[in-house]
Design a protein around this motif. Structure first.
Motif, PDB file in Angstrom:
ATOM      1  N   PRO A 260     -17.869   0.873  -3.202  1.00 16.41           N
ATOM      2  CA  PRO A 260     -19.118   0.863  -2.436  1.00 16.41           C
ATOM      3  C   PRO A 260     -19.959   2.129  -2.618  1.00 16.41           C
ATOM      4  CG  PRO A 260     -17.219   1.176  -0.985  1.00 16.41           C
ATOM      5  CD  PRO A 260     -16.683   0.876  -2.337  1.00 16.41           C
ATOM      6  N   PHE A 261     -19.464   3.092  -3.368  1.00 19.19           N
ATOM      7  CA  PHE A 261     -20.259   4.315  -3.578  1.00 19.19           C
ATOM      8  C   PHE A 261     -19.954   4.861  -4.959  1.00 19.19           C
ATOM      9  CE2 PHE A 261     -16.641   4.977  -0.637  1.00 19.19           C
ATOM     10  CZ  PHE A 261     -15.735   5.471  -1.565  1.00 19.19           C
ATOM     11  N   GLU A 262     -20.797   5.778  -5.412  1.00 26.71           N
ATOM     12  CA  GLU A 262     -20.502   6.392  -6.694  1.00 26.71           C
ATOM     13  C   GLU A 262     -19.572   7.581  -6.494  1.00 26.71           C
ATOM     14  OE1 GLU A 262     -22.146   8.045 -10.816  1.00 26.71           O
ATOM     15  OE2 GLU A 262     -23.663   7.872  -9.225  1.00 26.71           O
ATOM     16  N   LEU A 263     -18.536   7.689  -7.342  1.00 29.39           N
ATOM     17  CA  LEU A 263     -17.610   8.816  -7.214  1.00 29.39           C
ATOM     18  C   LEU A 263     -18.326  10.115  -7.542  1.00 29.39           C
ATOM     19  CD1 LEU A 263     -14.273   7.560  -8.852  1.00 29.39           C
ATOM     20  CD2 LEU A 263     -14.908   7.614  -6.431  1.00 29.39           C
ATOM     21  N   THR A 264     -17.949  11.163  -6.860  1.00 29.36           N
ATOM     22  CA  THR A 264     -18.514  12.469  -7.195  1.00 29.36           C
ATOM     23  C   THR A 264     -17.917  12.930  -8.520  1.00 29.36           C
ATOM     24  OG1 THR A 264     -16.741  13.665  -6.070  1.00 29.36           O
ATOM     25  CG2 THR A 264     -18.708  13.147  -4.778  1.00 29.36           C
ATOM     26  N   ALA A 266     -16.355  15.642  -9.136  1.00 26.88           N
ATOM     27  CA  ALA A 266     -15.009  16.200  -8.925  1.00 26.88           C
ATOM     28  C   ALA A 266     -13.971  15.092  -8.740  1.00 26.88           C
ATOM     29  CB  ALA A 266     -15.008  17.133  -7.721  1.00 26.88           C
ATOM     30  N   GLN A 267     -14.396  14.006  -8.106  1.00 26.09           N
ATOM     31  CA  GLN A 267     -13.476  12.868  -7.957  1.00 26.09           C
ATOM     32  C   GLN A 267     -13.158  12.266  -9.325  1.00 26.09           C
ATOM     33  OE1 GLN A 267     -15.880  10.706  -5.049  1.00 26.09           O
ATOM     34  NE2 GLN A 267     -14.134  10.617  -3.647  1.00 26.09           N
ATOM     35  N   LYS A 268     -14.190  12.118 -10.139  1.00 25.67           N
ATOM     36  CA  LYS A 268     -13.979  11.552 -11.483  1.00 25.67           C
ATOM     37  C   LYS A 268     -13.062  12.441 -12.308  1.00 25.67           C
ATOM     38  CE  LYS A 268     -18.328   9.045 -11.885  1.00 25.67           C
ATOM     39  NZ  LYS A 268     -19.724   9.230 -12.310  1.00 25.67           N
ATOM     40  N   ASP A 291     -11.145  19.371   0.255  1.00 26.78           N
ATOM     41  CA  ASP A 291     -11.525  19.484   1.654  1.00 26.78           C
ATOM     42  C   ASP A 291     -11.407  18.147   2.361  1.00 26.78           C
ATOM     43  OD1 ASP A 291     -12.069  22.106   1.685  1.00 26.78           O
ATOM     44  OD2 ASP A 291     -14.206  21.916   2.100  1.00 26.78           O
ATOM     45  N   VAL A 292     -11.293  18.239   3.648  1.00 23.28           N
ATOM     46  CA  VAL A 292     -11.338  17.044   4.477  1.00 23.28           C
ATOM     47  C   VAL A 292     -12.618  16.277   4.154  1.00 23.28           C
ATOM     48  CG1 VAL A 292     -11.474  16.228   6.839  1.00 23.28           C
ATOM     49  CG2 VAL A 292     -10.157  18.271   6.305  1.00 23.28           C
ATOM     50  N   GLY A 293     -12.496  14.985   3.929  1.00 19.74           N
ATOM     51  CA  GLY A 293     -13.673  14.178   3.678  1.00 19.74           C
ATOM     52  C   GLY A 293     -14.166  14.223   2.243  1.00 19.74           C
ATOM     53  N   SER A 294     -13.430  14.872   1.375  1.00 19.84           N
ATOM     54  CA  SER A 294     -13.891  14.969  -0.010  1.00 19.84           C
ATOM     55  C   SER A 294     -13.583  13.689  -0.783  1.00 19.84           C
ATOM     56  CB  SER A 294     -13.265  16.183  -0.699  1.00 19.84           C
ATOM     57  OG  SER A 294     -11.865  16.070  -0.714  1.00 19.84           O
ATOM     58  N   GLY A 295     -12.821  12.801  -0.184  1.00 20.63           N
ATOM     59  CA  GLY A 295     -12.585  11.500  -0.805  1.00 20.63           C
ATOM     60  C   GLY A 295     -11.378  11.453  -1.725  1.00 20.63           C
ATOM     61  N   LYS A 296     -10.267  11.920  -1.236  1.00 23.58           N
ATOM     62  CA  LYS A 296      -9.052  11.894  -2.049  1.00 23.58           C
ATOM     63  C   LYS A 296      -8.454  10.488  -2.103  1.00 23.58           C
ATOM     64  CE  LYS A 296      -7.231  15.173   0.524  1.00 23.58           C
ATOM     65  NZ  LYS A 296      -8.381  15.661   1.301  1.00 23.58           N
ATOM     66  N   THR A 297      -8.583   9.783  -0.966  1.00 25.47           N
ATOM     67  CA  THR A 297      -7.923   8.480  -0.871  1.00 25.47           C
ATOM     68  C   THR A 297      -8.354   7.543  -1.998  1.00 25.47           C
ATOM     69  OG1 THR A 297      -8.185   8.776   1.490  1.00 25.47           O
ATOM     70  CG2 THR A 297      -7.316   6.659   0.749  1.00 25.47           C
ATOM     71  N   VAL A 298      -9.647   7.488  -2.223  1.00 29.38           N
ATOM     72  CA  VAL A 298     -10.140   6.523  -3.193  1.00 29.38           C
ATOM     73  C   VAL A 298      -9.660   6.876  -4.612  1.00 29.38           C
ATOM     74  CG1 VAL A 298     -12.376   7.652  -3.520  1.00 29.38           C
ATOM     75  CG2 VAL A 298     -12.167   5.206  -3.928  1.00 29.38           C
ATOM     76  N   VAL A 299      -9.535   8.150  -4.883  1.00 34.39           N
ATOM     77  CA  VAL A 299      -9.045   8.579  -6.193  1.00 34.39           C
ATOM     78  C   VAL A 299      -7.610   8.075  -6.407  1.00 34.39           C
ATOM     79  CG1 VAL A 299      -8.387  10.593  -7.593  1.00 34.39           C
ATOM     80  CG2 VAL A 299     -10.524  10.618  -6.294  1.00 34.39           C
ATOM     81  N   LEU A 457     -18.258  17.699  -1.799  1.00 36.66           N
ATOM     82  CA  LEU A 457     -18.237  16.584  -0.868  1.00 36.66           C
ATOM     83  C   LEU A 457     -19.179  15.505  -1.378  1.00 36.66           C
ATOM     84  CD1 LEU A 457     -18.347  18.413   2.580  1.00 36.66           C
ATOM     85  CD2 LEU A 457     -16.380  17.363   1.445  1.00 36.66           C
ATOM     86  N   PRO A 458     -18.934  14.243  -1.005  1.00 38.98           N
ATOM     87  CA  PRO A 458     -19.863  13.189  -1.392  1.00 38.98           C
ATOM     88  C   PRO A 458     -21.284  13.535  -0.957  1.00 38.98           C
ATOM     89  CG  PRO A 458     -17.910  12.230  -0.415  1.00 38.98           C
ATOM     90  CD  PRO A 458     -17.776  13.713  -0.275  1.00 38.98           C
ATOM     91  N   LYS A 459     -22.234  13.011  -1.692  1.00 35.72           N
ATOM     92  CA  LYS A 459     -23.649  13.325  -1.421  1.00 35.72           C
ATOM     93  C   LYS A 459     -24.056  12.950  -0.003  1.00 35.72           C
ATOM     94  CE  LYS A 459     -25.605  12.645  -5.991  1.00 35.72           C
ATOM     95  NZ  LYS A 459     -24.586  11.734  -6.507  1.00 35.72           N
ATOM     96  N   VAL A 561      -4.920  14.356  11.205  1.00 37.10           N
ATOM     97  CA  VAL A 561      -4.984  14.006   9.795  1.00 37.10           C
ATOM     98  C   VAL A 561      -5.748  12.724   9.522  1.00 37.10           C
ATOM     99  CG1 VAL A 561      -2.985  15.276   9.053  1.00 37.10           C
ATOM    100  CG2 VAL A 561      -2.686  13.051  10.072  1.00 37.10           C
ATOM    101  N   GLY A 562      -6.632  12.853   8.571  1.00 37.59           N
ATOM    102  CA  GLY A 562      -7.206  11.692   7.915  1.00 37.59           C
ATOM    103  C   GLY A 562      -8.114  10.700   8.623  1.00 37.59           C
ATOM    104  N   VAL A 563      -8.082  10.618   9.963  1.00 40.60           N
ATOM    105  CA  VAL A 563      -8.791   9.519  10.616  1.00 40.60           C
ATOM    106  C   VAL A 563     -10.293   9.503  10.304  1.00 40.60           C
ATOM    107  CG1 VAL A 563      -9.427   8.538  12.845  1.00 40.60           C
ATOM    108  CG2 VAL A 563      -7.144   9.436  12.474  1.00 40.60           C
ATOM    109  N   ASP A 564     -10.799   8.333  10.029  1.00 44.80           N
ATOM    110  CA  ASP A 564     -12.158   8.206   9.551  1.00 44.80           C
ATOM    111  C   ASP A 564     -12.996   7.315  10.461  1.00 44.80           C
ATOM    112  OD1 ASP A 564     -14.156   8.710   7.728  1.00 44.80           O
ATOM    113  OD2 ASP A 564     -13.665   6.970   6.486  1.00 44.80           O
ATOM    114  N   VAL A 565     -13.900   7.928  11.233  1.00 48.29           N
ATOM    115  CA  VAL A 565     -14.826   7.167  12.073  1.00 48.29           C
ATOM    116  C   VAL A 565     -16.235   7.736  11.862  1.00 48.29           C
ATOM    117  CG1 VAL A 565     -15.392   6.399  14.418  1.00 48.29           C
ATOM    118  CG2 VAL A 565     -13.016   6.881  13.821  1.00 48.29           C
TER     119      VAL A 565
END
Ligand code: ADP
Ligand code: MG
Length: 699
Positions: A260-264, A266-268, A291-299, A457-459, A561-565
């Motif tokens: 649903p988004f383009e990877l940053t 650093a993620q790529k 960092d928190v929220g940098s999107g590790k999960t999707v990687v 961090l994501p844009k 840890v990790g919770v996303d809202v």
């Protein structure tokens, strides 16, 4: 002669009272005692003539006792021992409080050294509670308490540095020759002193330079052993086989394309580093930091999907049920368009999802599906190791928030999972962490890992406005919170940490919740969450909060840890001073995930300047790495990492701050292992390495 293993109880002259005190410091053998190093030295090395004494300075004098006596001050019921000591230049008074026995030790006519601070009273100078030592005979050897650099030890109630010096000195004088575990060649290259000299010098240094060299040597020794293990681990792993995960770049692009988004960038880059590793047929051992929220999960998820498409399984382990469940949700959502079976296995709940259709399931059933290889992405908590899970073909193991697991747990994981898999391969191991680890530490402690860093961090993420709130401003903060909620935003409130007592913590959350609900925000929808609730309940609450059924979530650190809202824009932390900076940083990372401006309020009742200074670091740090460095400086490596968890000796812990020494230890470790991997020529090293292995990995 004393040997390292001599029990202090067998040494004449150490009374039972001393022994009990030493025991409190966990000192029972000669080894324990002589490795109880001083942490600083006082310089009494110069003998001053009495005539030249200056008030308020430290000094050592030598003279004969001319007079000594004890009197009692009746009002304070205190014994005062008073002596006059004279040398050729003059005489000085010495006073000791509540140590009447001194009068029977220092007799009239004895030659003594006195060392300590010079007091000043009605035109007369005097020694107040000086350290004393009788000099009976020039040949008795070096003085231990006076006229030198005097070691100051970490003390326990009732066991003074003086007492420690008193037992250590004669033991050092009659100590067997110690074998040196640092090989000669290493000592030659590093110019570090040999162990026997170093041992003498660390306790009773002729000069401060000698003391420093000795300390450096012992610190190096510990780091060196740690590094030998790191280098050894890395080599061992390189000799193992792992599944070769073939993937092609077109497929990778396709998968990334449906996200649903383009990877940053650093993620790529991190994904690319991971994908390169898993193609090698050798086990990956990589740490993904960001960092928190940098999107590790999707990687990790994309890597897991690619692994699963080659017929292997990927396991995700998270430290809490809430997080495991969230990963399960996120990943089954992300990949609903793919033909991929996903399982959730925690002690409290089990689910299966195929192509986005999910259902609850029985534990036995989930375990059966994993065993049969019908699910490919398996997400869970410790249950993944504790329950009798047998993987069919485990290709990739992901450990999220890896710092929440102990070193030994982490190290054993890959091995355990290898044993439960039906292949003879090691799984590729990916650890993830949002606690950025300063370079010195990662080099020293995770020297066997390769590291990928997501440093952007994501844009569109906004900076979070952070404020320290004093008690007087509490109401303002509450008013602000209400106005944000009226705009439709949600709020996290974290209650103070109560260490080692989940029960008290739950109680404090409940009280806080009642107070907020009844008197502060009676008009808002408030809910609470704590670690003692049933997993089902926690899950329900998190789900409700995510779907905006509540405005305010009052919680313990379980949500750390990790919770996303994304709709939550306020993080309010009660008793902020009780948390470590890294942890506060994690909390703050829970907000600022959506498009709205987010705020973080740090509540503290502590007026201490140091507290404010520490919290202020959170306001100015640009990223997690900077903050981690700061945290490391303030709290020291032991606190930063949790000494208990790491199993690394204290001395090495302190040395971890010293990047040069860490690097030196690394270089030397590589040299030794390249030359002699099995330590055939270095039996002493071998023993040390095996001992530390036992401690760290609990092997
Ligand atoms: P963390 O690294 O802390 O584990 P997460 O993986 O939970 O972070 O990601 C945080 C949030 O950012 C999630 O909601 C995720 O969907 C979102 N996200 C991840 N990568 C991107 C990206 N490249 N662009 C936009 N949002 C992203
Ligand atoms: Mg995460």
């Amino acid at each position: 002669m004393f040997s390292l293993n001599t029990q202090l109880i067998h040494i004449r002259g150490i009374g039972p009272k001393y022994l009990r005190k030493l025991e409190k410091l966990k000192i029972e053998t000669v080894r324990d005692l002589i490795f109880h190093f001083p942490f600083r030295y006082e310089d009494f090395s110069k003998i001053t003539s009495i005539m030249e004494l200056e008030p308020n300075e430290q000094a050592t004098v030598q003279g004969f006792v001319r007079d000594i006596g004890v009197r009692q001050s009746w009002r304070k019921r205190m014994f005062i021992t008073e002596a006059t000591v004279a040398d050729q230049s003059g005489a000085v008074r010495a006073i000791w409080f509540n140590q009447p026995f001194i009068a029977s030790i220092l007799r009239r006519g004895s030659l003594v050294n006195l060392a300590g601070k010079i007091g000043w009273d009605e035109d007369e100078i005097y020694f107040s509670n000086p350290v004393y030592e009788i000099i009976t005979d020039e040949r008795q050897g070096q003085p231990r308490h006076t006229a030198r650099l005097v070691p100051i030890y970490p003390e326990t109630k009732g066991l003074t540095s003086k007492a420690l010096r008193f037992v250590i000195k004669p033991i050092l004088d009659a100590l067997e020759l110690l074998p040196d575990s640092i090989p000669k060649e290493v000592r030659a290259r590093t110019k570090l002193p040999e162990i026997n000299d170093a041992m003498q010098h660390i306790h009773f240094p002729p000069s401060i330079e000698d003391a420093d060299a000795a300390k450096r040597r012992f610190a190096f020794e510990e780091l060196f052993i740690v590094q030998l293990i790191n280098v050894e681990e890395k080599l061992k792993l390189a000799q193992e086989k792992a599944a070769t995960i073939q993937w092609d770049i077109e497929r990778v692009k396709q998968i990334i394309g449906v996200l649903p988004f383009e990877l940053t960038f650093a993620q790529k880059r991190s994904l690319w580093e991971i994908l390169k590793d898993i193609k090698q047929g050798k086990p990956m051992n990589r740490l993904l930091e960001g960092d928190v929220g940098s999107g590790k999960t999707v990687v990790a998820a994309v890597a897991a999907l690619l692994v699963s498409e080659r017929g292997h399984q990927a396991a995700f382990m998270a430290p809490t049920e809430v997080l495991a469940y969230q990963h399960f949700k996120t990943i089954s959502d992300l990949f609903k368009g793919f033909d991929c079976g996903i399982a959730l296995l925690t002690s409290g709940q089990q689910r299966l999802a195929f192509s986005g259709l999910e259902a609850q399931s029985k534990k036995a059933n989930v375990i059966k599906e994993i065993d049969a290889g019908r699910v490919h992405i398996i997400i869970g908590t410790h249950a993944l190791i504790q329950e009798k899970v047998k993987f069919n073909k485990l290709g990739l193991a992901v450990i999220d928030e890896q710092h929440r697991f102990g070193v030994s747990q982490r190290a054993r994981l890959a091995r355990d999972w290898q044993k439960t898999a039906k292949t003879k391969y090691y799984p590729h191991l990916l650890s993830m962490s949002a606690t950025p680890i300063p370079r010195t530490l990662s080099l020293a402690l995770f020297g066997d890992l390769d590291i990928s860093i997501i440093d952007e961090l994501p844009k569109g993420r906004q900076e979070i406005i952070t404020q320290i709130v004093a008690p007087a401003d509490r109401q303002n903060a509450y008013d602000f919170i209400r106005s944000e909620v009226q705009k439709g935003q949600q709020v996290f409130i974290i209650c103070p940490l109560i260490e080692d007592s989940p029960h008290l913590e739950a109680k404090s959350v409940t009280e806080q919740y009642e107070k907020l609900k009844n008197s502060v925000f009676p008009d808002l929808r408030i809910v609470m969450l704590h670690g003692q609730m049933k997993p089902k309940e926690k899950e329900r609450i998190m789900n409700e909060f995510r779907s905006r059924d509540h405005d305010v979530l009052v919680s313990t650190s379980v949500i750390e840890v990790g919770v996303d809202v994304p709709n939550a824009t306020i993080m309010m932390i009660e008793g902020a001073d009780r948390f470590g900076l890294a942890q506060l940083y994690q909390f703050r990372g829970r907000v600022g995930r959506g498009e709205y401006q987010s705020h973080c309020f740090l509540f503290t009742d502590s007026p201490a300047v140091s507290t404010h200074q520490r919290l202020r670091a959170l306001l100015i740090a640009k990223n997690g790495f900077e903050l981690a460095q700061k945290d490391l400086e303030i709290r020291g490596p032991g606190e930063f990492l949790g000494t208990k968890q790491s199993g690394i000796p204290d001395l090495a812990m302190k040395a971890l701050k010293n990047l040069d020494l860490v690097k030196l230890a690394r270089t030397e470790a590589v040299k030794i292992i390249q030359k002699d991997q099995r330590f055939k020529k270095y039996p002493l090293l071998k023993t040390r390495v095996e001992e530390l292995r036992k401690r760290v990995y609990q092997e």
